[in-house]
Design an enzyme around this catalytic site. Sequence first.
Site, short mmCIF file in Angstrom:
data_model
loop_
_atom_site.label_atom_id
_atom_site.label_comp_id
_atom_site.label_asym_id
_atom_site.label_seq_id
_atom_site.Cartn_x
_atom_site.Cartn_y
_atom_site.Cartn_z
N ARG A 265 0.84 -1.20 0.00
CA ARG A 265 0.00 0.00 0.00
C ARG A 265 0.87 1.24 0.00
O ARG A 265 1.88 1.31 0.70
CB ARG A 265 -0.92 0.02 1.23
CG ARG A 265 -1.90 -1.14 1.27
CD ARG A 265 -2.80 -1.06 2.47
NE ARG A 265 -3.59 -2.28 2.61
CZ ARG A 265 -4.37 -2.55 3.65
NH1 ARG A 265 -4.51 -1.67 4.62
NH2 ARG A 265 -5.04 -3.69 3.71
N ARG A 280 2.96 1.34 9.89
CA ARG A 280 2.43 1.83 8.62
C ARG A 280 3.50 1.72 7.53
O ARG A 280 4.10 2.70 7.11
CB ARG A 280 1.95 3.27 8.77
CG ARG A 280 0.96 3.73 7.70
CD ARG A 280 0.45 5.13 7.98
NE ARG A 280 -0.33 5.21 9.19
CZ ARG A 280 -1.64 4.96 9.25
NH1 ARG A 280 -2.29 4.60 8.18
NH2 ARG A 280 -2.28 5.07 10.40
N GLU A 352 -4.98 -0.05 16.02
CA GLU A 352 -5.68 -1.03 15.18
C GLU A 352 -4.76 -2.16 14.72
O GLU A 352 -3.65 -1.92 14.28
CB GLU A 352 -6.28 -0.34 13.95
CG GLU A 352 -7.01 -1.28 13.01
CD GLU A 352 -7.26 -0.68 11.64
OE1 GLU A 352 -7.40 -1.44 10.68
OE2 GLU A 352 -7.30 0.57 11.53
N SER A 355 -9.43 -5.14 11.09
CA SER A 355 -10.78 -4.63 10.84
C SER A 355 -11.62 -5.80 10.35
O SER A 355 -11.26 -6.46 9.37
CB SER A 355 -10.77 -3.53 9.77
OG SER A 355 -10.23 -2.33 10.28
N ARG A 394 2.18 -5.64 12.90
CA ARG A 394 1.63 -4.98 14.08
C ARG A 394 1.57 -5.93 15.27
O ARG A 394 1.72 -5.51 16.42
CB ARG A 394 0.24 -4.42 13.76
CG ARG A 394 0.30 -3.31 12.72
CD ARG A 394 -1.03 -2.61 12.49
NE ARG A 394 -0.89 -1.56 11.49
CZ ARG A 394 -1.73 -0.54 11.35
NH1 ARG A 394 -2.79 -0.45 12.13
NH2 ARG A 394 -1.53 0.37 10.43
#
Length: 427
Positions: A265, A280, A352, A355, A394
Amino acid sequence: MIDLKQLRENPQQFLDRLSLRGEFNIQPMLDLDRQQRELEMERSQLQARGNQIGKAVGDKMKAGAKPTDPEIQALKAEGSEIKATLSELEPREKDLKAQIETWALALPNLPSASTPIGENETENVEVRSWGAEYIPQHTGILPHWEIGEKLGIFNFERATKVAQSRFVTLIGQGAALERALISFMLDRHTKAGYVEIIPPFLINTASMTGTGQLPKFSEESFKCDGDDLWLAPTAEVPVTNLYRDEILSADELPIYHCAYTPCFRREAGSYGRDTRGLIRLHQFNKVELVKFVHPSTSEQEHQALVQDATAILEALKLPYRVVELCTGDLGFSAGKCYDLEVWLPSADCYREISSCSNFYDFQSRRGNIRFKETGQKGTQFTHTLNGSGLAVGRTMAAILENYQQPDGSVKVPEVLQPYLGREKFDP
């Protein structure tokens, strides 16, 4: 993709629900839809008249009329005029349909009636938390990027030399920990009933469009020059599209898949946020859970999906909380979503790590994924769901911080010790 029939029949109700996500103008789409349906009706009537003329000419010729008879000539002239008109109408109708599709692809999913109403992430609702007893009580906990470099298990500078910023090189036990986490997650999910998939990591435009990454998020993704291929932003995309343009049997549902993929990404618009560490990155590993279910069971399946993802955190004894996203914070394709957030001691907050979304029939409409009930006519769109189970980098960050010891070592979670063959990492 939204249900155009629902929009057409109840435009205000549709807009009321859509407006919970922001400001949208659906009138141009309604106008295009009206024009297209009027054109379709005109075309159908002309085609019917053309068929009548063809039959009338045939009947009269069988009855002895000559091709040169005035009545035959008039009918043929009318038929030629209809053909000429149809040749003009058909491309216009095709163009209108393309414009409607462009508008439809740009509209997000409608929020579920049970989704909390709110404008942004500050109005998300905490559902529950777990693992307070596992939150470290000692002070001086280093951020995961600092302890990781002290342990010698990853290096950002050399990764930047090879690629650019926001990449990482995992070294020695860091690489082993990443691999152990992937194997542990897949082992747990397959035991829970998910069928493991290793999908292509390069994905075509139709697949990216089917799950909602395109056209809206093209700037977030990496595209291969010279090919109609994109690097996978998440395993959700290739796994969901395995069933694109298929009609499944209702007996095949539910279908559960889990998949490990590297994810790519651009993180456009996120510069200045989480520029250090594993949170990130442009490239990261993730294990994804994907479900194809009957519409009547999707709410229950969504709750079960959340449980399957949180089971990994609980097995690792990582403190977390479950947050239900409000209407203003929902992802583009989701109708209802729960975020799982893991505790990061150095930041003194939850971040986070997964999701878990219910897309209802939104992705299935875009990807034309349907099912058929035995003995019934017609088909229905499946409901699709997915969630990270979990984001691996993460998870590593959370382990390095929550299992960090005062002497600078990091304990290995008990469930990972058989994979790594050790109980701790020493500086």
